[in-house]
Structure formats: C-alpha cells, structure tokens
Design an enzyme around this catalytic site. Structure first.
Site, short mmCIF file in Angstrom:
data_model
loop_
_atom_site.label_atom_id
_atom_site.label_comp_id
_atom_site.label_asym_id
_atom_site.label_seq_id
_atom_site.Cartn_x
_atom_site.Cartn_y
_atom_site.Cartn_z
N ARG A 109 -2.67 -21.78 -6.85
CA ARG A 109 -2.67 -21.47 -8.27
C ARG A 109 -4.04 -21.56 -8.94
NH1 ARG A 109 -1.12 -23.40 -13.34
NH2 ARG A 109 -0.42 -21.64 -14.61
N HIS A 137 8.56 -26.85 -16.91
CA HIS A 137 7.53 -27.34 -17.82
C HIS A 137 8.11 -28.48 -18.67
CE1 HIS A 137 6.19 -22.86 -17.90
NE2 HIS A 137 5.67 -23.46 -16.86
N ALA A 170 8.71 -24.48 -9.67
CA ALA A 170 7.41 -23.81 -9.83
C ALA A 170 6.76 -24.19 -11.15
CB ALA A 170 7.57 -22.30 -9.72
N CYS A 184 10.93 -20.39 -10.52
CA CYS A 184 11.98 -21.37 -10.76
C CYS A 184 11.44 -22.62 -11.44
CB CYS A 184 12.64 -21.74 -9.44
SG CYS A 184 11.49 -22.58 -8.32
#
Lengths: 533, 455
Positions: free
Chosen positions: A85, A183, A54, A51
C-alpha cells in the site's frame, strides 16, 4: 439525467432500482441532491470494494512502524496486505511494516480453535526478535469470528505476560459493506487504547497539530509535514502514515487536529473533540490553492499574527518556485477532462488540483464513502443506521475532566465561524463540483459505459480497472498508489502530479495504437511510396 | 531493510513471517482465467475477490476479471445460498460469460456452504455453465487452489464418448502467458495434436487495440474441456500441481496420464520434448528444436565463467523451484537453499533426488517454509545469487545480493510475463538474467581499475 440512464440501461429492474440511487448528475438547479452510499454491494456486480480487514489492517493499522501487526487467519489476507500500500515509513532503527506476520491458520486450527496458536505465534515473535515492538496489534480475518476465537482475551494475556501494549481488532472481512467498517473498528480501538496512553509526555508548543487521515502514500505525509513545519507548526503525530504507537499515544497533547481523509478517520476526530476538547479542521493538501487555503485556515484558528505572516511567506515562496512548471503542464493539459474514482476522499481532493492544471472533472465517485462525504456533514443526523452499520458499533466517549481544554472559547469560535473557518465541519464533494456526474460504488460495467459515453481524457482509479481503462485507449493513473510516483501532496506533489499527467498524456505510444495498415490499404501501397504511410 | 531479522533462528510452529505462499482462491481464479469466456466467482467476502484481482493485475499488468458473492455478516450466519444465486444471475445478465467458475473461500468453507447444491438449485441460462471447486484458504496454498479449480472443470465438464479424439491433454501447470506460448510452439514443432488446459495466453497478455474485450481470444474453450475426456492420454507438467488434475481425468474418463517436471532447464526440456515426440510419433526431433537446444548449450559454455561455481538460493512455488534448481545445477551452480511455502513432501523428496543426482552437498530444501527463515539462513551463510518472486527484493537489498525474478508473483517488473522461462528459449533467458545479475553486481562493486569493457 440522460447520463445516469445510459449507465443504468443494461440492468434488470432489481439492480436498476438499487443502482439508480447511487448516481447523481450535478446541475446546480437549486435542489438538494441526495445519494445512496455505504450500502451493500450487489452480489455478482464487479465492485472494486474490499473488506473490513482491508480497511482496518490494510489502511489504518498497517502503517504503524513501531508496531507488530499480526494477522490471525489463513495466510492470504496477511500476504496481500504485505508491503502493497505504499505507506512509506522510516525510522532510525528500522520498521515493522516491512514484515508480514500471520498465524497461517490450518484446517485443524479452524476445527479446534485458533486462540492457542495465536498466543503461541506472538510468543514465538517475542522469542525471535531481540528488538521489541512498542505495541502488538492482532487483526482477525473472516473465519476467526465464525469459530469464536477470543482474540481480545489473548491480547490481554499477552500484554500481561510481556508488558507490551497488545490490542485486538475484530475486523473480519464480512463485517460492514466495505473497507469503511474496518476504518471504524480501528478508530474505536485506537481511541480506547492508544490515544492519551502516554501520560508523561511534555506538552508540545501551543501551535501544534495532529495530522489525521494521512497515510503517507508515496511520501504525501512527509511533504505535508515539511510545509507545516516550515510555517512553524509542530506536528505531534500522524494517523497513521509513517506513524507510530509512540506518537499517537501522546496525540492528545496537540492543540488542533487536521483531517485530510475525512472518511477513514473522522471518528477519531470527533472522539478526541469529545474527550479532550480538541477541535478539528478539514484540510486538503492536494493542489496549490487548497494547500494555501488550509494553511491560512490553520493560521486563523491559532489567531497568531506571526504564524499568519509565516504562512503567507511560505505560500508565496513555494508557489513561486513551481509556478513556471505548473503553467507549462497546464499548457499541455488545458481543456482535458477527467473521471476520478477513489476510496473515500481523493475524488474530492484532486478536483481542485486538476482544475489548476486546466482539467475538468466530469465524473467523480467513491468506493466506500458515506453520504456525508458527498453531501456534507449536515446530513449525518438524517442517516439511519442499517444492520450492517450497527454491527460495527460506535463507542461512547466522555470528556476527560483533567485534560479537556476548549482552546478557542465561545467568543473566538463565533468570530471564526463568522469568518468562514468552521471547525468540526466538512461540506463534502458536491458543492465543489461544477456539473458532472457522481457515482457511488462504481462497478466495472458502469465504468466502461462512462468511458464510452463521456470519453474522459484521463481516468483516475485503482489497479483493478487501470488496465481495462487503458485497453480502451484512455490514459489511466492509479490514484491510490500514484503508479509508484509521488508525493502528490503539497507543492512538491502538485509539481509531480502535473509532470506525471503531462508525460502520461503525451507519450508517443498513444498515437501508435492504430497501425498504418488500418488507415491506409496495404494493397494500394507500393515499394516506391511505402514511406509516406 | 529487514533490520530486525536476527541471524539465529528460534523454532516456530505457530508463526509465519514473510510467507512464500498465498491462499487457494487466487490459484482458482487464475486457473479459471485460462478458460475462454469464463468469469471467476469468489464465494465469500468481497475483499477476497479484490485482493486476488489486485495481485493478478499487478503481476500481469492486465485486467483480471472476477466477481464476488459479497457476503455480509447476515450471509455469514445464515449461509451464502441467496448471495451466490443472485450473484450468478447478475453475472449472466451483465457480463454475459459462457461459464462461471465458482471457488470457495475460508469464509464459505468455515460455515459449510454446500456450493454443489446451490448450483443444482440455480436456473442457468441455456448453453451456459456454472462449475465450482472447494478451495479452503486454510489448506495448502495458491498452488492447491489452482489444481482444485482444474479438477472442478474436469469433474463438471469433461466427458468420454468412448471414442478417442486422438489428442493429448496437456496440463501446463501455473505458467505465464510467455511460457504457455513457448510450450505451444514447441509442441507444434513436434507435430503433437493437443488440448492445453488451462491456457491463460491471449487472456492475460492481451493487446491494446483501443477497445476492451472482457473475454479476449484465448483460453481453453468449453468444448475443448469437454473433449479432454476423449483424449488418448494426458501429459501433466509439474508433479505437485498437475498430478491431481491428471488423476481426476483418469478417474472420470479413464484417460491415462504421465507427469513430467516443468520443462525448465536442459534435461527437463529434453524429457518434455522426447515425451511429446513419442506421443506425436514424429520419429525424429525436428532440426529447429535441436538447433535451439544446441544454441542454449553454446551459450552455457560461452558464459559459464560468470556463474559456474557460485551458490544460489531459489524460492517460490514447488514445481517452479524444482525446475529452477535443476537448471541452476546444470549451470554448474549450487542451490544451497531451496524453499517453497507450499506444504509438499513431494517437493522435498524430489529436491533431494535432484541434489543427489548432481552430487550437490550441503544444500537444504524445505517446503512449508517462509522467506524470514530463508533470510536467516542467508545471514548465516550468504549466497551469490537469489532467484524467486518479488518479495525476495527485500532480502536482496538487505544483504546486497544479486537478484533474479522468476515465478509468481513478480509485482515490480514489466514484460516478464510475456517472456518464457520454460523450454530451451526460456533457459536462454534464465542464463541471461542470472549472468546479467552477477555481472552487473561485479561492475557495480569492483574497483575502477578492474572494470572490464569486454566480458
């Protein structure tokens, strides 16, 4: 297009109609191939997408080691993005990335609003820690946008009260169609608030760069920086692996931007070009050839003969150091085939390295790429914004008159373009594929068909389908986390990647899958010949 | 590691640092994976399904299947009815499960989606089922989500025909496949006729055979869930996690219940064995069970010098922590800190009882706590061993404390989910892990002249 028809066969007409546009067979018949990308996933389809949160917190902001990132929402999202991550970070004094901060919203906070709790939570953090972060970033999760908490107002109150830059990111999970929206939201806010915030920093050397879209997974960024520095190229900041607010605040002082992951960071590259005149070059530090090409491109950009010379020395030295190992790995892997499904850039980046190891890519795809990542930036003007993209929003950036600098000038730009070094361009994955299949937003069912029909020897993907692939008896390597190996970038990375594949393909377990009693009758055996198997 | 953590605490009411819990939906997803032929459907943003599948796969090193109704901004405004209906149709078309288990998320709960009505309005293929549970992420923890999903299955499916099937419904709580297999084997030794619900063994520990079954052999079947309503009694394990499903079955089908602690450690397993024996009417405990118990006691006497008298910190889910505390006390250790992130008064009350029973003094047990706070306590007074989930490794590294992994999630080790911590066998394994952690630490830190070849 038999490849795609086999995959689509199981769908009802509605799903078929949607999914068929997300698949392209590369045949180089001269026609322009178009793919559908960055559109909504179909409900109920086992997509691998995450999503907006994230993408924003998990990918772009999470790695900042001098920044306290607080998740505003119920506990889950903060928990899942805590240390998972592999964006390695080290600092002389420690790193905030080891911590998870959350407002852990409860039912009453949802009903009565969470602004107060958010403010109190940050106040508690300030009281708890003697060490102060260089900045504070607030990331919201789904319910926050719905209940209307004004996180941006809280951010400015905090900033005034504590004198620490504090910014908010409205990256609720439901925004956009994938991580990609997140992003973009992170890029916008970094541009508004961080890039250029340090007005006092001295100018770096003329030959200086920012490394954009490098998240230091498994230490990739460190290996890339090592090579750049060895060539004499100064790295001002990295977005955002092992990165910091402090360095990004002075990123505007670098001469050139290098873009590794185009998908997650191209917005910043474009905006820095518009505001500061900083050119960007698409680079790829995965694979020996791409690393050398990228370094040479950078040297030509700077037009500095001694830099070009150093680059050639470094390339020769580093390549020679691992040449024997690479040919050994190649002797094991030669003739194998691979499928590769990653987020938004690795599926392109790894194809050359695989080729150098003798492996042909038969299927490649992206979770959250846009059409330009497949087809090249030339298609950007033809991409129509849909409702989902419009909700994310772009920001307008104007030239900063005092700090704008055209490093190249028209003449050198024309000269470089003619020589094939084109700043501000990325040709996408398609031109580099020699046959094979491209699938966007590949889902579990399609991946299984690909495994059965194309039978790749290895399948690079993420954790959600890693174990499904392996149940099929096919070697799988996580291309997001490198299965906790790495770095995979640069020269050290090429060695590590080759070593890992050669090892993974040849472990004895693969030939032990079928027990002896499946191939020979148990009843026919006797005590005397039991040892023959 | 964790260099910014100061030893002194400031009271926190709004800020959670380094949580020791996660949200309800992942619990619902794991519960649903313990049902044969079941596809979990997360009703919300697709990031939820992605995160939950990821953490489950990382813990079990297995596929964790689930789908999402993939909310967009539009669905968040206008409601997710259309998304869930399309989603359910696609799932039955493409993945062909027997049943879809829908759980909600903070998104669909905040906008007030009425999932029950959506399910009533759906066309569900003949012989197939759709059930749901409300699992708002802003209430309780993953433990809450686990039992809410169990209640969802019971409320939708379990039915009483009025005729007892003579079986016992066993609700094992949140366990690894290795634990579930151990429980099953103990119950079989005790000749108990039972239905285990849910049961992730077979599903989350499937073999590599060269082909993939989305719905492998394993999981409680739908007829078995239906038959829970005809069970003569229910045996719930774990006060915090199993009480609600027991009550749900009692409310719906009048099945009486008894809830015991997780059978972790000697006395908890003894209680479990005796209860099962009394339910099965076996009369006496079989020699194989008694032998195993005796072996455990033998091990505890043989190895005690390595851990007795030491202090421990235990953290994780409430019932797991209570079980581990109990066994740590039986080993002659003192669990000076016991922490769960799940809000639970019951946990604190039971922990107090346990500590009192064993005469342990100066111990703290806290629910709704986090690992940051635990770390601060440890900085002020160190412990000899730390027992809990993977995230404890940060504290273990920062403070150089021997560390034993147990509970959920364990993301950084292999095989653990195949091996039990319940029953006498599980207790043996815990002794081995705790003793080894302490002994390896001693080997690693001692002077050369003190290195013992025989220990």
């Amino acid at each position: 297009m038999t490849g795609t028809e086999t995959i689509l066969g199981k769908y009802d007409p509605k799903v078929y109609k949607n999914r068929k546009d997300h698949m392209v067979a590369i045949d180089h018949d001269g026609s322009e191939k178009q793919i559908s990308a960055n559109t909504r996933a179909i409900p109920g389809i086992m997509t691998h997408r995450g999503c907006c949160y994230a993408g924003c917190k998990g990918v772009v902001l999470g790695p900042l080691k001098d920044t306290l990132v607080i998740t505003h929402g119920p506990i889950g999202c903060g928990f899942y993005s805590w240390g998972t991550r592999r964006n390695k970070a080290r600092g002389p004094e420690g790193s905030w990335t080891q911590y998870c901060f959350s407002t852990d919203m409860q039912e009453a906070d949802i009903v009565f609003g969470g602004d107060k709790k958010l403010k109190a939570a940050i106040a508690e953090a300030m009281a708890t820690f003697e060490k102060k972060p260089k900045s504070i970033m607030i990331c919201s999760t789904c319910p926050i946008g719905l209940i209307g908490d004004d996180i941006h107002a809280v951010a400015s109150q905090i900033e005034n009260e504590y004198g620490i830059p504090c910014m908010a990111f409205s990256c609720e999970g439901y925004k956009g169609v994938s991580q990609s929206g997140g992003h973009h939201i992170a890029n916008n806010q970094l541009m508004r608030r961080v890039i250029g915030a340090d007005v006092s920093s001295p100018a770096p050397s003329r030959i200086s760069v920012n490394l954009l879209g490098e998240y230091n997974i498994g230490g990739d960024g460190w290996e890339t920086e090592r090579i750049l520095r060895k060539c004499g190229i100064e790295v001002v900041s990295v977005f955002t692996g092992d990165g910091s607010y402090e360095n990004i605040a002075k990123s505007h002082t670098a001469t050139l931007n290098l873009v590794q992951c185009h998908r997650s960071i191209n917005y910043i590259a474009e905006m820095m070009k518009a505001r500061y005149g900083i050119d960007w070059l698409k680079v790829n530090f995965i694979g020996l050839g791409p690393t050398a090409d990228s370094l040479r491109k950078i040297a030509r950009y700077f037009g500095d003969p001694s830099l070009a010379e150093r680059v050639e020395q470094v390339v020769a030295e580093e390549t020679a150091a691992i040449a024997d190992d690479i040919s050994h790995f190649r002797s094991i892997l030669e003739g194998k085939t691979a499928a590769i499904y990653s987020g938004g850039s690795r599926s392109h980046h790894y194809q050359k390295l695989l080729e150098e190891l003798g492996v042909k890519t038969v299927m490649a795809g992206y979770e959250f790429a846009h059409r330009d990542d497949y087809e090249g930036r030339k298609v950007i003007p033809t991409i129509k914004d849909d409702a989902d993209s419009k909700n994310i929003g772009s920001i307008e950036v104007e030239a900063d008159k005092d700090r704008y600098l055209d490093f190249l000038g028209d003449e050198r730009r024309a000269e470089l373009n003619a020589g094939g070094v084109v700043p501000e361009d990325y040709a996408g994955m398609m031109p580099d594929m020699d046959g094979g299949l491209i699938v966007d937003d590949l889902n579990e069912a399609e991946a299984e068909t690909i495994i059965r029909t194309l039978r790749p020897d290895m399948f690079f993907s993420g954790i959600k389908d890693k174990y499904i692939i392996e149940k099929h008896g096919v070697y799988s390597r996580q291309i997001h986390s490198y299965d906790y190996s790495g770095p995979y970038a640069g020269y050290a990375g090429a060695y590590n990647f080759g070593r890992d594949l050669a090892m993974g393909m040849t472990i004895p377990a693969w030939r032990l899958i079928t027990p002896k009693w499946r191939t020979g009758s148990v009843l026919e055996g006797s005590v005397s010949d039991g040892g023959k198997g | 590691m964790l260099d910014f953590t100061p030893p002194s605490s400031v009271e926190r009411v709004a800020l959670r640092i380094n949580p020791c819990k996660t949200c309800q939906p992942v619990g619902a997803m794991y519960a649903a994976l313990g049902v044969h032929g079941c596809m979990p459907l997360s009703h919300g943003s697709q990031g939820c399904a992605s995160y939950h599948r990821t953490v489950l796969s990382r813990h079990f090193k297995e596929p964790a299947i689930a789908v999402s109704s993939s909310f967009t901004e539009g669905a968040s405004v206008f409601g997710g009815g259309s998304n869930i209906k399309t989603g359910v149709k696609n799932v039955f078309d493409i993945y062909k499960p027997d049943i879809i288990a829908v759980h909600t998320t903070c998104l669909s709960e905040t906008i007030g989606d009425d999932v029950r009505s959506f399910i009533q309005e759906m066309t569900v293929p003949d012989g197939k089922h759709v059930v749901h549970a409300n699992t708002p992420s802003y209430v309780g923890s993953h433990v809450t989500g686990y039992y809410n999903m169990m209640c969802g299955f019971i409320n939708y499916l379990s039915a009483s025909t009025g005729q007892s099937n003579g079986r016992v419904a066993v609700f094992p709580g949140w366990m690894n496949p290795g634990d579930l297999r151990e429980l099953r084997s103990l119950l079989e030794s005790l000749s108990l006729d039972f239905v285990m619900f849910p049961d992730q063994s077979g599903v989350m520990d499937s073999p590599l055979l060269g082909h993939y079954d989305m719905y492998p052999d394993g999981g409680t079947t739908i007829p078995e869930i239906v038959s829970l309503g005809d069970c003569r009694t229910a045996l719930g394990l774990g006060d915090v996690i199993s009480t609600e499903p027991c009550r749900a079955l009692e409310r719906k089908c009048k099945v009486p219940h008894r809830v015991l602690p997780y059978p972790i450690g000697v006395e908890n397993t003894d209680d479990f064995v005796m209860e099962a024996a009394s339910l099965s009417g076996i009369g006496s405990i079989p020699p194989c069970v008694e032998r195993e118990r005796g072996q455990l006691i033998d091990i505890m006497v043989d190895s005690h010098q390595n851990y007795a008298g030491k202090t421990a910190a235990v953290f994780g889910d409430p019932d797991t922590v209570l079980g581990l505390m109990s066994f740590v006390l039986e080993l002659g250790m003192t669990p000076i800190y016991s922490v769960t992130g799940t809000p639970s008064e019951k946990f604190e009350a039971e922990a107090e009882k346990l500590l009192k029973k064993h005469g342990a003094e100066g111990c703290r047990a806290k629910s709704n706590a986090d690992l940051f706070e635990l770390h601060q306590w440890i900085k002020r007074e160190r412990v000899d061993v730390l027992i809990g989930t993977t995230y404890g490794k940060q504290i273990a590294k920062a403070e150089d404390i021997p560390f034993v992994r147990a509970g959920f999630p364990v993301l950084d080790r292999y095989v653990h989910s195949y091996m039990p911590i319940v029953g006498y066998k599980g207790a043996m394994r815990l002794v081995e892990m705790i003793a080894n952690a302490l002994m390896e630490y001693r080997d690693r830190t001692c002077a050369d002249e003190d290195l013992e070849i025989v220990m």
